[in-house]
Design an enzyme around this catalytic site. Sequence first.
Site, PDB file in Angstrom:
ATOM      1  N   LYS A  69      85.407 -37.643 -29.926  1.00  0.00           N
ATOM      2  CA  LYS A  69      86.737 -37.801 -29.077  1.00  0.00           C
ATOM      3  C   LYS A  69      87.771 -38.056 -29.972  1.00  0.00           C
ATOM      4  O   LYS A  69      87.642 -38.967 -30.822  1.00  0.00           O
ATOM      5  CB  LYS A  69      86.515 -38.718 -27.819  1.00  0.00           C
ATOM      6  CG  LYS A  69      85.561 -38.307 -26.856  1.00  0.00           C
ATOM      7  CD  LYS A  69      86.386 -37.333 -25.852  1.00  0.00           C
ATOM      8  CE  LYS A  69      85.565 -37.172 -24.750  1.00  0.00           C
ATOM      9  NZ  LYS A  69      84.839 -38.392 -23.814  1.00  0.00           N
ATOM     10  N   HIS A 101      92.724 -42.266 -29.508  1.00  0.00           N
ATOM     11  CA  HIS A 101      93.938 -42.328 -29.122  1.00  0.00           C
ATOM     12  C   HIS A 101      94.525 -43.612 -29.047  1.00  0.00           C
ATOM     13  O   HIS A 101      94.059 -44.611 -29.405  1.00  0.00           O
ATOM     14  CB  HIS A 101      93.864 -41.565 -27.733  1.00  0.00           C
ATOM     15  CG  HIS A 101      93.277 -42.390 -26.720  1.00  0.00           C
ATOM     16  ND1 HIS A 101      93.488 -43.584 -26.138  1.00  0.00           N
ATOM     17  CD2 HIS A 101      91.927 -42.201 -26.320  1.00  0.00           C
ATOM     18  CE1 HIS A 101      92.581 -44.392 -25.408  1.00  0.00           C
ATOM     19  NE2 HIS A 101      91.580 -43.128 -25.555  1.00  0.00           N
ATOM     20  N   HIS A 146      93.026 -47.009 -28.107  1.00  0.00           N
ATOM     21  CA  HIS A 146      92.061 -47.540 -29.184  1.00  0.00           C
ATOM     22  C   HIS A 146      92.730 -48.647 -29.931  1.00  0.00           C
ATOM     23  O   HIS A 146      92.302 -49.325 -30.673  1.00  0.00           O
ATOM     24  CB  HIS A 146      91.178 -46.536 -29.835  1.00  0.00           C
ATOM     25  CG  HIS A 146      90.150 -45.839 -29.021  1.00  0.00           C
ATOM     26  ND1 HIS A 146      90.369 -44.448 -28.800  1.00  0.00           N
ATOM     27  CD2 HIS A 146      89.303 -46.257 -27.936  1.00  0.00           C
ATOM     28  CE1 HIS A 146      89.431 -44.121 -27.913  1.00  0.00           C
ATOM     29  NE2 HIS A 146      88.727 -44.981 -27.593  1.00  0.00           N
TER      30      HIS A 146
END
Length: 480
Positions: free
Chosen positions: A39, A42, A45
């Site tokens: 994933k 972004h 995080h």
Amino acid sequence: TVLQQVLKDGSEYGIKSELFSTMPRQKAVIEFSSPNIAKKFHIGHLRSTIIGNFIANLKVALGHQVTRINYLGDWGMQFGLLGVGFQQFGNEEKLKSSPLQHLFEVYVQINKAAEDENTKKLAKDFFRKLEEHDEQTLSLWKQFRSFSIEEYIRIYKRLGVHFDEYSGESFYQEKSQEVLKMLEEKGLLQKTTKGTGIVDLSEKKDLSSFSTVMRSDGTSLYITRSVNLAAAIDRMNKHNCDTMMYVTDKSQSNHFQHLFQILKLMGYDWAERCQHVSFGLVQGMKTRRGEVIFLEDVLDEARSRMLQNMASAKTTKELENPVETAEKIGLAALIIQDFHGLLSSDYQFSWDRALQSRGDTGVFLQYTHARLHSLEQMHGNGQLTDVNVASLQEPEAISVLQHLLRYDEVLYRSSQDLQPKHLVSYLLTLSHVAAAAHRALPVKGSAPALAQARLCLFRAARSVLANGMKLLGITPVTRM
């Protein structure tokens, strides 16, 4: 005394204070960052990463033994979907060159098809094969995982962050079945009429509060309580730590409350020593290209905006590596804006505010550090011995000294509540009083003895500024 102490203790100044003398040294395990494999990494995080890094840095500085763990979301039904997607749209070359971007694109494509019953069935089959350790399926998943970790490590390097251990949900898949067995043996696992497995957490045992640990089809839930229970138990056995911390956003508070409650019900007293360090959300993070997707975009944006600002300043031309400098200043800007308030508060991100060179920003901290450093460079880097500091009588000098004296209290406060904002506001004030002293107390053109004394004061200020910045995860620059 203050100046002697600062220059003698160096990076340990403030930490040797008697405030910490009775503090027991502990073993801590800190789980932070924890992105989902395949994933996009972004901006959410970023907060977990820099907050966890700060807490780990602070604990290490204070003499604790710290294990930094990155617990990856690397298992679950979405891998069924991703596996099928890769078989249809994947490209080996792209996977090698930019794994996260490519897997993200594949995921978007297959998600469009995910409504289709056939795709759903294929995804289920893929995940079932994965759970049964089918070689072909497993080897594809391993590629996703190892390429993703390689790319993460590169991004973490830019952030100046490292981990002692990368673990993931996949590692605890089988162990989670053991946990379900344990729950059953202890009489804690109840089955609902639908066949879902739950644990009753209510005081009156009336199911007014419960936690779901198993799906009706017998597979343990994704981000399952049972996987996280297994991870917690394994971690405690392995590290035998005094405290175990989880740094995630506040939307997961409930999840961790349940996790710690179940551990307690299972008879693990150490659940008391587990802690969820929660934080608010960041709003308004966009780059010039529109929505932010990858953390990389944000780092690139901070760097390029800093390069632009630096290009218009006179002094930048002599820099050996302007890009590297811009990167460090850009990161300082992101970190200081993030650490300004209470961690639990949401905040509105603003590029213009973050990158201002005046005002309470990371750019200002870096600028102050660089100025103090060049002052030392210009006026001799020799050993400052036998300096008579009695001449430092001006109010500006006294302000700096009084502020340096407070450093240990600030570290102590941050160590108690794990809030970086105490340290941030301390360093910003230190930069302001040092800047005022720099204007009022020239080194150049002063009598040698006075120049030495002032130089000693500025060196001490720079030393403490650098120490504090490093704890926050900022690399001080020496020129900008």
